[in-house]
Write a protein that holds these residues in place. Structure first.
Motif, mmCIF file in Angstrom:
data_model
loop_
_atom_site.group_PDB
_atom_site.id
_atom_site.type_symbol
_atom_site.label_atom_id
_atom_site.label_comp_id
_atom_site.label_asym_id
_atom_site.label_seq_id
_atom_site.Cartn_x
_atom_site.Cartn_y
_atom_site.Cartn_z
ATOM 1 N N SER A 28 11.285 10.458 -0.937
ATOM 2 C CA SER A 28 11.521 9.049 -0.615
ATOM 3 C C SER A 28 12.948 8.617 -0.898
ATOM 4 C CB SER A 28 10.545 8.121 -1.365
ATOM 5 O OG SER A 28 9.214 8.411 -1.002
ATOM 6 N N ASN A 29 13.785 9.526 -1.420
ATOM 7 C CA ASN A 29 15.186 9.205 -1.675
ATOM 8 C C ASN A 29 16.133 10.143 -0.927
ATOM 9 O OD1 ASN A 29 14.800 7.013 -3.573
ATOM 10 N ND2 ASN A 29 14.123 8.559 -5.037
ATOM 11 N N GLN A 30 15.622 10.815 0.109
ATOM 12 C CA GLN A 30 16.478 11.765 0.824
ATOM 13 C C GLN A 30 17.703 11.086 1.426
ATOM 14 O OE1 GLN A 30 13.162 11.462 0.997
ATOM 15 N NE2 GLN A 30 12.193 13.247 1.913
ATOM 16 N N HIS A 31 17.574 9.796 1.729
ATOM 17 C CA HIS A 31 18.712 9.058 2.297
ATOM 18 C C HIS A 31 19.892 9.012 1.343
ATOM 19 C CE1 HIS A 31 16.429 6.197 -0.158
ATOM 20 N NE2 HIS A 31 17.592 5.614 -0.379
ATOM 21 N N ALA A 32 19.646 9.228 0.042
ATOM 22 C CA ALA A 32 20.701 9.120 -0.971
ATOM 23 C C ALA A 32 21.254 10.485 -1.387
ATOM 24 C CB ALA A 32 20.166 8.381 -2.195
ATOM 25 N N MET A 33 20.886 11.554 -0.683
ATOM 26 C CA MET A 33 21.355 12.884 -1.067
ATOM 27 C C MET A 33 22.866 13.008 -0.876
ATOM 28 S SD MET A 33 18.311 15.384 0.354
ATOM 29 C CE MET A 33 18.935 16.857 -0.483
ATOM 30 N N ARG A 34 23.531 13.562 -1.887
ATOM 31 C CA ARG A 34 24.978 13.788 -1.828
ATOM 32 C C ARG A 34 25.337 15.227 -1.490
ATOM 33 N NH1 ARG A 34 23.575 8.790 -4.398
ATOM 34 N NH2 ARG A 34 25.407 7.470 -4.194
ATOM 35 N N ARG A 35 24.388 16.138 -1.588
ATOM 36 C CA ARG A 35 24.654 17.556 -1.345
ATOM 37 C C ARG A 35 23.344 18.225 -0.965
ATOM 38 N NH1 ARG A 35 25.239 15.777 -6.207
ATOM 39 N NH2 ARG A 35 27.485 15.641 -5.878
ATOM 40 N N TRP A 36 23.436 19.433 -0.425
ATOM 41 C CA TRP A 36 22.232 20.114 0.043
ATOM 42 C C TRP A 36 21.381 20.586 -1.132
ATOM 43 C CZ3 TRP A 36 21.928 25.049 -1.744
ATOM 44 C CH2 TRP A 36 23.109 25.752 -1.987
ATOM 45 N N HIS A 37 20.082 20.680 -0.865
ATOM 46 C CA HIS A 37 19.132 21.183 -1.855
ATOM 47 C C HIS A 37 18.141 22.089 -1.141
ATOM 48 C CE1 HIS A 37 16.711 21.181 -5.563
ATOM 49 N NE2 HIS A 37 15.666 21.150 -4.758
ATOM 50 N N THR A 38 17.920 23.274 -1.694
ATOM 51 C CA THR A 38 16.913 24.190 -1.162
ATOM 52 C C THR A 38 15.773 24.301 -2.162
ATOM 53 O OG1 THR A 38 18.585 25.470 0.038
ATOM 54 C CG2 THR A 38 16.442 26.511 -0.312
ATOM 55 N N ALA A 39 14.570 23.976 -1.713
ATOM 56 C CA ALA A 39 13.376 24.026 -2.560
ATOM 57 C C ALA A 39 12.568 25.264 -2.201
ATOM 58 C CB ALA A 39 12.533 22.772 -2.368
ATOM 59 N N TYR A 40 12.335 26.123 -3.177
ATOM 60 C CA TYR A 40 11.526 27.319 -2.991
ATOM 61 C C TYR A 40 10.157 27.073 -3.611
ATOM 62 C CZ TYR A 40 16.113 29.360 -2.096
ATOM 63 O OH TYR A 40 17.360 29.614 -1.599
ATOM 64 N N VAL A 41 9.102 27.408 -2.868
ATOM 65 C CA VAL A 41 7.728 27.173 -3.325
ATOM 66 C C VAL A 41 6.953 28.470 -3.186
ATOM 67 C CG1 VAL A 41 5.645 25.799 -3.031
ATOM 68 C CG2 VAL A 41 7.879 24.790 -2.513
ATOM 69 N N GLY A 42 6.270 28.883 -4.248
ATOM 70 C CA GLY A 42 5.486 30.109 -4.223
ATOM 71 C C GLY A 42 4.302 30.016 -3.276
ATOM 72 N N SER A 43 4.043 31.097 -2.546
ATOM 73 C CA SER A 43 2.937 31.101 -1.585
ATOM 74 C C SER A 43 1.588 30.915 -2.269
ATOM 75 C CB SER A 43 2.946 32.409 -0.790
ATOM 76 O OG SER A 43 2.828 33.524 -1.663
ATOM 77 N N GLU A 44 1.493 31.283 -3.551
ATOM 78 C CA GLU A 44 0.248 31.125 -4.301
ATOM 79 C C GLU A 44 0.369 30.059 -5.386
ATOM 80 O OE1 GLU A 44 -2.395 32.695 -3.253
ATOM 81 O OE2 GLU A 44 -1.145 33.637 -1.716
#
Length: 412
Positions: free
Chosen positions: A341-357
């Protein structure tokens, strides 16, 4: 307050309670036609067709139920029934055969945010009339509307703590038995905080990674988790944040701690052995939440951020209710601590890694995928493994990404 043991228990509880992908089919609902309604309000309970509402998540689930827990303008927070309740035949029978059910206590705070108009276009079977456990009506007709904010921007959101506590761990863990590692101190506002700094062998200056530990204090095993960055040629800073490991300050849960991590990045950028333009941050679990916050921070000296199992939804706060230091009924306090809900305020890239399990982040996988489509700075990747076993693969993938980015600024 001694927080660490209870928080770790709550982290484990969150991993179980938020396992929405295991919702079982409810009996007797197949004959109900879908009914769209835009006037959703807080307190309502709806039955839904999982394959239509969340096809990315619930490929094998026929029906379930959700409660509208909060509203922020046009965004609704949905809580879902916990799968253990749906395994009870009496609950399935009651939901399947009657228009009225006393199910106010059957919901866990799994926390998916969905826009009202988007929800209206998905398959909702019917509303269930129910009473809360306190006997009050199930719908609040005037939910609080909250406008968009910039959590770390100007004007700055100021958190109001209801309790002040610190980690149970009162001291610094033993320095790793590695000549490349030394203890340092960095300033964050008027706080003097501790950290470990490790430099690769050979001549610098080096690109760098700030590694943000899981849990609520630095432990001896965190250096082992971060060592792959060091072996890949990155300087590594492992900061201890406010209130943990004997540091001063109060536990704020993803507010002041994000400020500390931003301050650590600025300190690191001033070190002669570090290339200031090639500093990145990566965190695991709770540390991933700090890293996500850094993507919003205007004063962080970072080129990009990433995290493994750390892109949290609002439901996490209810699962940690006994240690959350702010008012849980204040939606602004929750929103100011999350990337969602705050993506509009991002100043730099972010990569989110999520485990398949990683069962606790099944919902995150769907929401992150949708959010990444709309936000050019946010990416989501699924890696093999659980919340913990997926960490090494996430680290390797992040190393590949930041190595490419750092190579664009070769050492002069």
């Amino acid at each position: 307050m001694l927080l660490k043991t209870r928080i770790r228990r709550r982290v484990g509880l969150w991993l179980v309670l938020a396992s929405m992908a295991s919702l079982l089919p409810l009996a007797g609902l197949a004959g109900h036609s879908a009914r769209q309604q835009a006037a959703f309000c807080v307190g309502q309970v709806w039955l839904y067709d999982g394959r239509a509402l969340f096809p990315e998540l619930f490929k094998d689930v026929s029906f379930g139920a959700f409660r509208i827990a909060q509203a922020m303008g046009d965004e609704l927070l949905l809580d879902f029934t916990h799968h253990n309740y749906l395994e009870r035949q009496d609950v399935r029978d009651e939901l399947g055969d009657t228009e009225s059910a006393q199910i106010g206590e059957l919901f866990e705070s799994t926390g998916i945010w969905l826009n009202r108009s988007e929800l209206a276009h998905r398959s909702v079977a019917r509303q269930i009339e129910f009473q809360r456990s306190d006997g009050s009506a199930g719908c609040e007709q005037a939910p609080q509307a909250v406008s968009a904010i910039d959590p770390f921007g100007t004007p700055r959101f100021e958190t109001r703590l209801q309790q002040e506590g610190s980690s149970e761990v009162s001291g610094t863990p033993a320095l790793p038995d590695d000549p490349r590692v030394r203890e340092v101190h960095y300033p964050s506002g008027d706080l003097a905080l501790k950290a470990w700094l490790a430099l690769p062998e050979g001549p610098g200056p080096f690109p760098a990674v700030i590694y943000l530990h899981g849990g609520f204090s630095l432990s001896a095993g965190d250096f082992a988790d971060a060592e792959a960055f060091l072996e890949a040629g990155f300087a590594v800073l492992l900061p201890m944040l406010r209130s943990e490991n004997g540091n001063p300050g109060a536990f704020e849960l993803w507010r002041g701690e994000v400020d500390d991590a931003a301050a650590a990045s600025r300190w690191l950028a001033q070190q002669p052995d570090v290339r200031a333009q090639d500093i990145f941050a990566f965190g695991h679990s709770v540390g991933g939440g700090v890293a996500a916050g850094l993507s919003l921070h205007p004063d962080a000296a970072l080129a990009g951020t990433g995290g493994s199992g750390g892109l949290y939804l609002p439901g996490v706060f209810a699962s940690w209710s006994d240690v959350v230091p702010f008012r849980l009924d204040d939606p602004m306090e929750q929103r100011a601590r999350l990337l969602f809900s705050n993506q509009h305020a991002m100043r730099r890239w972010h990569t989110a890694y999520v485990g398949s399990e990683d069962r606790s982040f099944y919902a995150t996988r769907w929401v992150a995928s949708a959010a990444a489509t709309a936000a050019r700075h946010l990416e989501a990747e699924v890696v093999p493994g659980t919340h913990f076993s997926s960490l090494p693969e996430a680290v390797q993938r992040f190393i590949e990404r930041i190595s490419r980015a750092a190579s664009r600024h070769p050492q002069s």
